[in-house]
Design a protein around this motif. Structure first.
Motif, PDB file in Angstrom:
ATOM      1  N   SER A 190       0.845  -1.193   0.000  1.00 42.24           N
ATOM      2  CA  SER A 190       0.000   0.000   0.000  1.00 42.24           C
ATOM      3  C   SER A 190       0.880   1.243   0.000  1.00 42.24           C
ATOM      4  N   ILE A 254      -7.999  -4.283   0.098  1.00 43.77           N
ATOM      5  CA  ILE A 254      -7.955  -4.214   1.561  1.00 43.77           C
ATOM      6  C   ILE A 254      -8.337  -2.802   2.016  1.00 43.77           C
ATOM      7  N   THR A 255      -9.611  -2.664   2.377  1.00 43.46           N
ATOM      8  CA  THR A 255     -10.159  -1.362   2.794  1.00 43.46           C
ATOM      9  C   THR A 255     -10.594  -1.456   4.254  1.00 43.46           C
ATOM     10  N   ASN A 305      -4.938  -1.336   6.475  1.00 40.83           N
ATOM     11  CA  ASN A 305      -4.402  -2.293   5.498  1.00 40.83           C
ATOM     12  C   ASN A 305      -3.049  -2.859   5.936  1.00 40.83           C
ATOM     13  N   GLY A 309      -2.279  -3.176   0.219  1.00 44.14           N
ATOM     14  CA  GLY A 309      -3.502  -2.573  -0.302  1.00 44.14           C
ATOM     15  C   GLY A 309      -4.337  -3.506  -1.139  1.00 44.14           C
TER      16      GLY A 309
END
Length: 360
Positions: A190, A254-255, A305, A309
């Protein structure tokens, strides 16, 4: 004696809505939208509705996939810092990353921008960020809505919402029933917090009286504010290339909810993801948040995250080729685990070594 001339004359501008400012914003953002042109859309603002032609975009038998999202309270940090040029990237990213996980190519994007009073300069910066995000994702910015709503928002406050439509050929749709025991999990790095967990971050900043303009405690080369509002990474082009090459079986963005909540969204009930926490380093920003806020590792991985990400699920025999292709496209790729058969009623995400690797 009262005459009509003594009566107060009301106007929309007196009530807080400036039509002239709204028109000047449309003129200011026309070239930004035009720069996002792509096959299928001419990205011309000013009409009532916009047309997209999937056939001109090269699709033969497409399914349409749509997504909508916002940026959340990350906006408050941008407002407090008076830095509005990157939140538009976050807006696009949160929407288009949700399309690519189904194998879809984002085609077009619309934005909704609501504020108490229109600041044309700030609004132009916001739309410039949206246009930048659209270019990164390869989709056209074909329209939007700017709403001035005095009384709904405090001075300087605004909110953003985005909406996107993508397409995938019917036979290329990514589905959970394609997954198998032994498939490998790759994690794509991320670019920071992305757009989740900011209500907790802002609470920590407030409680510890931290200054956004001060050097970040975990990286003296940047300010704390800049580290926190680093825009969300857009994974569209790299992942689409690997999907179309046949390397990818599933993708999980991935939130909010972190690794524990998002990976199960793409798994069938009989499989679980087994992840090794030592396979990537918890970035200093997350480690600092965990230490300062005394956030337990499990809570960290359910809120943020934590450095990944996007999680990519690939057949074991294609893991090397997928890693190579994603790396060549600019991603930082980690081998983080594999799919295993799920014990009855067991968790669908097992992260081994969480405390040992993430606890100070």
């Amino acid at each position: 004696m009262n005459s009509d001339s003594s009566k107060k004359s009301y106007s929309y501008k007196d009530a807080g809505v400036d039509i002239v400012a709204g028109n000047s914003l449309v003129e200011a953002i026309k070239p930004l939208a035009a720069a996002t042109k792509r096959s299928g859309a001419d990205a011309d603002l000013g009409g009532f509705g916009a047309i997209f032609d999937p056939k001109a975009a090269g699709f033969k038998d497409p399914l349409l996939i749509s997504a909508t999202d916002g940026v959340g309270t990350k906006l408050k940090i941008a407002i407090d810092m008076n830095r509005h040029d990157t939140v538009g990237i976050d807006l696009v990213a949160m929407c288009v990353n949700d399309l690519v996980v189904q194998g879809a190519e984002p085609l077009f994007f619309l934005d909704y921008f609501a504020t108490g009073g229109l600041d044309v300069s700030a609004a132009r910066d916001i739309v410039a960020g949206i246009a930048d995000g659209c270019k990164q994702a390869g989709c056209a910015l074909i329209g939007g809505e700017t709403a001035e709503m005095p009384g709904m928002y405090a001075k300087g406050d605004y909110d953003l919402a985005g909406f996107t439509v993508g397409a995938v050929e019917r036979d290329q749709l990514l589905k959970a029933d394609n997954l198998n025991d032994g498939d490998m999990l790759l994690g794509l790095a991320s670019s920071g917090l992305h757009s989740n967990g900011f209500s907790l971050v802002r609470r920590i900043v407030a409680d510890f009286n931290l200054d956004y303009a001060a050097p970040a405690p975990f990286d003296s080369d940047v300010t704390l504010g800049d580290a926190l509002i680093e825009p969300t990474r857009i994974y569209v082009k790299s992942c689409l290339e690997a999907v179309r090459a046949g390397h990818i079986r599933a993708l999980s963005h991935i939130t909010g909810g972190g690794l524990y909540e998002n990976i199960p969204r793409v798994l069938p009930k009989n499989l679980a993801a087994e992840i090794d926490a030592s396979s990537w380093s918890l970035p200093p920003l997350f480690k600092w948040l965990g230490d300062l806020g005394n956030i337990k590792p499990r809570e960290l991985a359910t809120t943020f995250n934590c450095g990944l990400g996007m999680v990519v699920i690939v057949p074991a025999d294609k893991a090397d080729a997928a890693k190579e292709m994603l790396t060549a496209a600019g991603e930082t790729v980690y081998r983080i685990g594999k799919l295993v058969m799920r014990e009855e009623n067991a968790e669908q995400v097992i992260i081994n070594g969480l405390e040992e690797n993430w606890q100070s």
